[in-house]
Motif scaffolding. Structure first.
Motif, PDB file in Angstrom:
ATOM      1  N   TYR A  66     -29.942 -19.286   8.766  1.00  0.00           N
ATOM      2  CA  TYR A  66     -31.351 -19.577   8.515  1.00  0.00           C
ATOM      3  C   TYR A  66     -31.488 -20.587   7.380  1.00  0.00           C
ATOM      4  CZ  TYR A  66     -36.236 -18.918   7.205  1.00  0.00           C
ATOM      5  OH  TYR A  66     -37.559 -19.127   6.897  1.00  0.00           O
ATOM      6  N   THR A  67     -30.762 -20.359   6.283  1.00  0.00           N
ATOM      7  CA  THR A  67     -30.828 -21.257   5.127  1.00  0.00           C
ATOM      8  C   THR A  67     -30.364 -22.660   5.491  1.00  0.00           C
ATOM      9  OG1 THR A  67     -30.389 -19.370   3.674  1.00  0.00           O
ATOM     10  CG2 THR A  67     -30.106 -21.551   2.733  1.00  0.00           C
ATOM     11  N   LEU A  68     -29.297 -22.736   6.266  1.00  0.00           N
ATOM     12  CA  LEU A  68     -28.746 -24.041   6.650  1.00  0.00           C
ATOM     13  C   LEU A  68     -29.736 -24.826   7.505  1.00  0.00           C
ATOM     14  CD1 LEU A  68     -26.139 -25.704   6.368  1.00  0.00           C
ATOM     15  CD2 LEU A  68     -25.384 -24.707   8.531  1.00  0.00           C
ATOM     16  N   PHE A  69     -30.333 -24.169   8.491  1.00  0.00           N
ATOM     17  CA  PHE A  69     -31.308 -24.850   9.338  1.00  0.00           C
ATOM     18  C   PHE A  69     -32.569 -25.198   8.542  1.00  0.00           C
ATOM     19  CE2 PHE A  69     -28.775 -23.665  12.944  1.00  0.00           C
ATOM     20  CZ  PHE A  69     -29.100 -24.612  13.906  1.00  0.00           C
ATOM     21  N   PHE A  70     -32.920 -24.353   7.589  1.00  0.00           N
ATOM     22  CA  PHE A  70     -34.079 -24.603   6.725  1.00  0.00           C
ATOM     23  C   PHE A  70     -33.882 -25.905   5.948  1.00  0.00           C
ATOM     24  CE2 PHE A  70     -36.644 -24.182   2.928  1.00  0.00           C
ATOM     25  CZ  PHE A  70     -37.793 -23.526   3.350  1.00  0.00           C
ATOM     26  N   VAL A  71     -32.722 -26.058   5.328  1.00  0.00           N
ATOM     27  CA  VAL A  71     -32.429 -27.258   4.528  1.00  0.00           C
ATOM     28  C   VAL A  71     -32.318 -28.485   5.429  1.00  0.00           C
ATOM     29  CG1 VAL A  71     -30.753 -28.327   2.988  1.00  0.00           C
ATOM     30  CG2 VAL A  71     -31.309 -25.907   2.736  1.00  0.00           C
ATOM     31  N   ALA A  72     -31.677 -28.335   6.601  1.00  0.00           N
ATOM     32  CA  ALA A  72     -31.558 -29.465   7.529  1.00  0.00           C
ATOM     33  C   ALA A  72     -32.936 -29.908   8.018  1.00  0.00           C
ATOM     34  CB  ALA A  72     -30.675 -29.084   8.713  1.00  0.00           C
ATOM     35  N   PHE A  73     -33.823 -28.952   8.244  1.00  0.00           N
ATOM     36  CA  PHE A  73     -35.183 -29.270   8.671  1.00  0.00           C
ATOM     37  C   PHE A  73     -35.898 -30.107   7.608  1.00  0.00           C
ATOM     38  CE2 PHE A  73     -39.703 -28.445   9.059  1.00  0.00           C
ATOM     39  CZ  PHE A  73     -39.926 -28.514  10.427  1.00  0.00           C
ATOM     40  N   ILE A  74     -35.746 -29.723   6.345  1.00  0.00           N
ATOM     41  CA  ILE A  74     -36.373 -30.476   5.252  1.00  0.00           C
ATOM     42  C   ILE A  74     -35.813 -31.892   5.174  1.00  0.00           C
ATOM     43  CG2 ILE A  74     -36.627 -30.591   2.744  1.00  0.00           C
ATOM     44  CD1 ILE A  74     -36.624 -27.530   2.731  1.00  0.00           C
ATOM     45  N   GLN A  75     -34.495 -32.007   5.338  1.00  0.00           N
ATOM     46  CA  GLN A  75     -33.866 -33.327   5.260  1.00  0.00           C
ATOM     47  C   GLN A  75     -34.369 -34.243   6.372  1.00  0.00           C
ATOM     48  OE1 GLN A  75     -31.737 -34.692   2.879  1.00  0.00           O
ATOM     49  NE2 GLN A  75     -32.391 -36.480   4.048  1.00  0.00           N
ATOM     50  N   LEU A  76     -34.452 -33.727   7.583  1.00  0.00           N
ATOM     51  CA  LEU A  76     -34.965 -34.526   8.701  1.00  0.00           C
ATOM     52  C   LEU A  76     -36.422 -34.922   8.465  1.00  0.00           C
ATOM     53  CD1 LEU A  76     -33.440 -32.719  11.806  1.00  0.00           C
ATOM     54  CD2 LEU A  76     -32.989 -35.055  11.064  1.00  0.00           C
ATOM     55  N   VAL A 125     -22.316 -18.837  16.342  1.00  0.00           N
ATOM     56  CA  VAL A 125     -22.886 -19.216  15.050  1.00  0.00           C
ATOM     57  C   VAL A 125     -22.216 -20.484  14.523  1.00  0.00           C
ATOM     58  CG1 VAL A 125     -23.148 -18.513  12.636  1.00  0.00           C
ATOM     59  CG2 VAL A 125     -23.609 -16.879  14.458  1.00  0.00           C
ATOM     60  N   LEU A 126     -20.890 -20.542  14.636  1.00  0.00           N
ATOM     61  CA  LEU A 126     -20.172 -21.726  14.173  1.00  0.00           C
ATOM     62  C   LEU A 126     -20.589 -22.970  14.954  1.00  0.00           C
ATOM     63  CD1 LEU A 126     -16.586 -20.250  13.646  1.00  0.00           C
ATOM     64  CD2 LEU A 126     -18.229 -20.923  11.886  1.00  0.00           C
ATOM     65  N   LEU A 127     -20.829 -22.794  16.259  1.00  0.00           N
ATOM     66  CA  LEU A 127     -21.295 -23.926  17.058  1.00  0.00           C
ATOM     67  C   LEU A 127     -22.674 -24.378  16.594  1.00  0.00           C
ATOM     68  CD1 LEU A 127     -20.201 -22.848  20.664  1.00  0.00           C
ATOM     69  CD2 LEU A 127     -19.175 -24.614  19.232  1.00  0.00           C
ATOM     70  N   LEU A 128     -23.521 -23.415  16.265  1.00  0.00           N
ATOM     71  CA  LEU A 128     -24.872 -23.751  15.820  1.00  0.00           C
ATOM     72  C   LEU A 128     -24.880 -24.495  14.492  1.00  0.00           C
ATOM     73  CD1 LEU A 128     -26.840 -20.493  16.725  1.00  0.00           C
ATOM     74  CD2 LEU A 128     -27.279 -22.778  17.631  1.00  0.00           C
ATOM     75  N   THR A 129     -23.908 -24.196  13.635  1.00  0.00           N
ATOM     76  CA  THR A 129     -23.904 -24.825  12.305  1.00  0.00           C
ATOM     77  C   THR A 129     -23.390 -26.260  12.333  1.00  0.00           C
ATOM     78  OG1 THR A 129     -21.678 -23.956  11.843  1.00  0.00           O
ATOM     79  CG2 THR A 129     -23.560 -22.614  11.129  1.00  0.00           C
ATOM     80  N   TYR A 130     -22.763 -26.673  13.432  1.00  0.00           N
ATOM     81  CA  TYR A 130     -22.182 -28.017  13.467  1.00  0.00           C
ATOM     82  C   TYR A 130     -23.228 -29.100  13.220  1.00  0.00           C
ATOM     83  CZ  TYR A 130     -20.693 -32.471  15.336  1.00  0.00           C
ATOM     84  OH  TYR A 130     -20.454 -33.812  15.478  1.00  0.00           O
ATOM     85  N   PHE A 131     -24.312 -29.055  13.967  1.00  0.00           N
ATOM     86  CA  PHE A 131     -25.269 -30.154  13.894  1.00  0.00           C
ATOM     87  C   PHE A 131     -25.969 -30.242  12.531  1.00  0.00           C
ATOM     88  CE2 PHE A 131     -29.033 -32.652  15.086  1.00  0.00           C
ATOM     89  CZ  PHE A 131     -28.391 -33.722  15.691  1.00  0.00           C
ATOM     90  N   PRO A 132     -26.508 -29.135  11.968  1.00  0.00           N
ATOM     91  CA  PRO A 132     -27.138 -29.283  10.643  1.00  0.00           C
ATOM     92  C   PRO A 132     -26.165 -29.712   9.551  1.00  0.00           C
ATOM     93  CG  PRO A 132     -27.023 -26.975  11.274  1.00  0.00           C
ATOM     94  CD  PRO A 132     -26.678 -27.768  12.482  1.00  0.00           C
ATOM     95  N   ILE A 133     -24.929 -29.183   9.594  1.00  0.00           N
ATOM     96  CA  ILE A 133     -23.955 -29.565   8.560  1.00  0.00           C
ATOM     97  C   ILE A 133     -23.596 -31.048   8.678  1.00  0.00           C
ATOM     98  CG2 ILE A 133     -21.561 -29.270   7.823  1.00  0.00           C
ATOM     99  CD1 ILE A 133     -21.842 -26.300   8.355  1.00  0.00           C
ATOM    100  N   SER A 134     -23.328 -31.503   9.895  1.00  0.00           N
ATOM    101  CA  SER A 134     -22.969 -32.911  10.087  1.00  0.00           C
ATOM    102  C   SER A 134     -24.132 -33.824   9.713  1.00  0.00           C
ATOM    103  CB  SER A 134     -22.545 -33.159  11.536  1.00  0.00           C
ATOM    104  OG  SER A 134     -23.600 -32.824  12.429  1.00  0.00           O
ATOM    105  N   LEU A 135     -25.346 -33.387  10.009  1.00  0.00           N
ATOM    106  CA  LEU A 135     -26.516 -34.185   9.683  1.00  0.00           C
ATOM    107  C   LEU A 135     -26.708 -34.292   8.168  1.00  0.00           C
ATOM    108  CD1 LEU A 135     -28.751 -35.599  11.354  1.00  0.00           C
ATOM    109  CD2 LEU A 135     -30.171 -33.594  10.916  1.00  0.00           C
ATOM    110  N   LEU A 136     -26.539 -33.171   7.470  1.00  0.00           N
ATOM    111  CA  LEU A 136     -26.672 -33.182   6.010  1.00  0.00           C
ATOM    112  C   LEU A 136     -25.601 -34.064   5.367  1.00  0.00           C
ATOM    113  CD1 LEU A 136     -27.479 -29.403   5.365  1.00  0.00           C
ATOM    114  CD2 LEU A 136     -29.044 -31.330   5.104  1.00  0.00           C
ATOM    115  N   LEU A 137     -24.388 -33.991   5.888  1.00  0.00           N
ATOM    116  CA  LEU A 137     -23.311 -34.834   5.357  1.00  0.00           C
ATOM    117  C   LEU A 137     -23.600 -36.312   5.602  1.00  0.00           C
ATOM    118  CD1 LEU A 137     -20.153 -32.760   6.382  1.00  0.00           C
ATOM    119  CD2 LEU A 137     -21.075 -33.077   4.082  1.00  0.00           C
ATOM    120  N   TYR A 138     -24.146 -36.601   6.775  1.00  0.00           N
ATOM    121  CA  TYR A 138     -24.452 -37.991   7.124  1.00  0.00           C
ATOM    122  C   TYR A 138     -25.433 -38.598   6.129  1.00  0.00           C
ATOM    123  CZ  TYR A 138     -26.353 -41.931   9.786  1.00  0.00           C
ATOM    124  OH  TYR A 138     -26.768 -43.177  10.176  1.00  0.00           O
TER     125      TYR A 138
END
Length: 433
Positions: free
Chosen positions: A96-106, A163-176
């Motif tokens: 939830y926290t990871l998607f929350f932060v990725a949402f803000i970044q986008l 869960v690990l599959l779900l975290t790929y996109f937000p983590i990669s996006l934040l790193l980008y």
């Protein structure tokens, strides 16, 4: 003046941080004690203020903080405090926290044109759009919370692969976007290629999650269909109750008539007819079950299933002690009992000298039922999940799933175990006496 203070203290960052810790509390511990809630919020906010503003007193910290530092605070503090104070699975809180932060970044990327045009707009225009973007972000974060609040608590370590599959996109996006802030010339040159490399692995991941969703939907559809068929069977039994009540009234009279006729025939020495009556009608009467608990529906279902089992030469042993005034959800009880008893009769077809034991009683405002049947232990050991072995597996093997779902929806308790060479199914349903 107010806007300058708004920007100087980074008020939007404070609100966003408070939003994430409050939404986590509402999702995982909505009814937590006030003292514990105050402690959770206080510790979270204290850590945030110390690490966000206290570091400005240190000469080696940059002002304002780097993107990476703010992101670590926004992810790390809620994860630590929620793991300490809030119940539930930590893997779900992390997701939830990871998607929350990725949402803000986008969201910030969407408004990137506004930030780059700060020097070309009037101060009043920029302040208006900046405040508007902040207010809109809060509204969207609330919608984000509403959308995930029911599903995210169910995420556990049992589905760690998904869960690990779900975290790929937000983590990669934040790193980008974090690397983008470093102003590396090579990154700017190959920006599109890097984004394509991020998106390519996401495509099979999305397909895998889509396939899993479709499979879960099909499983639920089959379960719903089987549950509907069971409920239809219960309703058919309800329509038969009136007839069964008349049969009950005539049963004792039939037994008395039978004894009287048998006596007369014995005196007349009609041996052949007497043998027919004894072997035929007498056997049928002996097979009649006479369970009477005071609950018409429960009595009917139990007597009906006991009669079916005896026709299959399955011995039935009962221990039933229920008060006559018991109030229980008839539909839930019948759905659970029918599926467990049908499973028991099916298992009895694979063993010698089959028997089924039924225990029914009330303990502390719970209707406790136990159905125990002789079972093939080799089959249980080789099939501990009790999956169906029938060729038509699509439409079979749903009995225990229906039982678990019905017990859960009725706020009851369900358990299965093996005792000696018997398989035991136990369930408890709340009742009113």
């Amino acid at each position: 003046m107010i806007y300058d203070i708004f920007r100087m203290i980074e008020f939007d960052g404070i609100v966003i941080f408070m939003f994430i810790i409050l939404s986590l509390m509402r999702i995982y511990s909505d009814n937590m004690p006030v003292k514990k809630a105050v402690a959770y919020i206080s510790v979270s906010m204290a850590l945030y203020f110390i690490l966000q503003y206290g570091t400005y007193a240190l000469p080696f910290f940059s002002q304002p903080h780097h993107y990476w530092y703010n992101m670590v605070l926004l992810i790390g503090i809620p994860m630590i405090t929620s793991a300490i104070f809030l119940k539930g699975y930590n893997i779900g809180k992390f997701l939830y926290t990871l998607f929350f932060v990725a949402f803000i970044q986008l969201y910030k990327v969407v408004w990137g044109a506004l930030y780059s045009a700060e020097n070309s707009m009037s101060r009043g225009q920029y302040e208006f759009f900046d405040i508007l973007s902040f207010l809109l972000l809060i509204v969207l974060l609330y919608a984000f919370y509403i959308n995930l609040r029911k599903s995210i608590p169910q995420v556990s370590s049992r589905i760690i692969r998904q869960v690990l599959l779900l975290t790929y996109f937000p983590i990669s996006l934040l790193l980008y976007y974090a690397i983008d802030l470093l102003d590396i010339p090579a990154f700017d040159e190959y920006r599109d290629s890097i984004m394509a490399l991020i998106i390519l692995p996401a495509l099979p991941i999305l397909y895998s999650l889509f396939a899993t969703t479709i499979y879960s939907y099909e499983e639920q559809r089959k379960l719903d269909r089987a549950l509907t068929e069971t409920k239809a069977q219960v309703h058919r039994y309800r329509y038969s109750l009136e007839i069964d009540e008349r049969i009950k009234k005539e049963r004792h009279e039939l037994k008395n008539n039978y004894l009287y006729i048998q006596t007369l025939l014995n005196e007349k020495k009609y041996d052949e007819l007497n043998k027919y009556l004894t072997d035929s009608i007498g056997e049928k009467l002996d097979n009649l079950s006479d369970i009477s608990t005071g609950n018409t529906m429960i009595d009917y279902i139990i007597n009906r299933k006991i009669s079916e089992a005896r026709k299959q030469h399955i011995k039935i042993y009962t221990e039933i002690t229920l008060p006559a005034s018991i109030l229980v959800d008839d539909e839930s009880f019948c759905t659970i009992f029918l599926n467990l008893f049908n499973n028991a009769m099916e298992a009895c077809q694979k063993v010698e000298s089959p028997d089924i034991h039924i225990l029914l009683k009330v303990v502390q405002n719970y209707l406790c039922c136990e159905i125990k049947n002789k079972a093939d232990l080799d089959e249980i050991n080789s099939n501990p999940d009790l999956s169906t072995t029938k060729e038509d597996s699509e439409n079979h093997g749903l009995g225990l799933k229906i039982v678990r779902e019905t017990v859960e929806s009725s706020d009851g308790i369900f358990q299965t175990l093996v005792e000696g060479n018997y398989f035991v199914g136990k369930f408890m349903l709340p009742v009113t006496i």
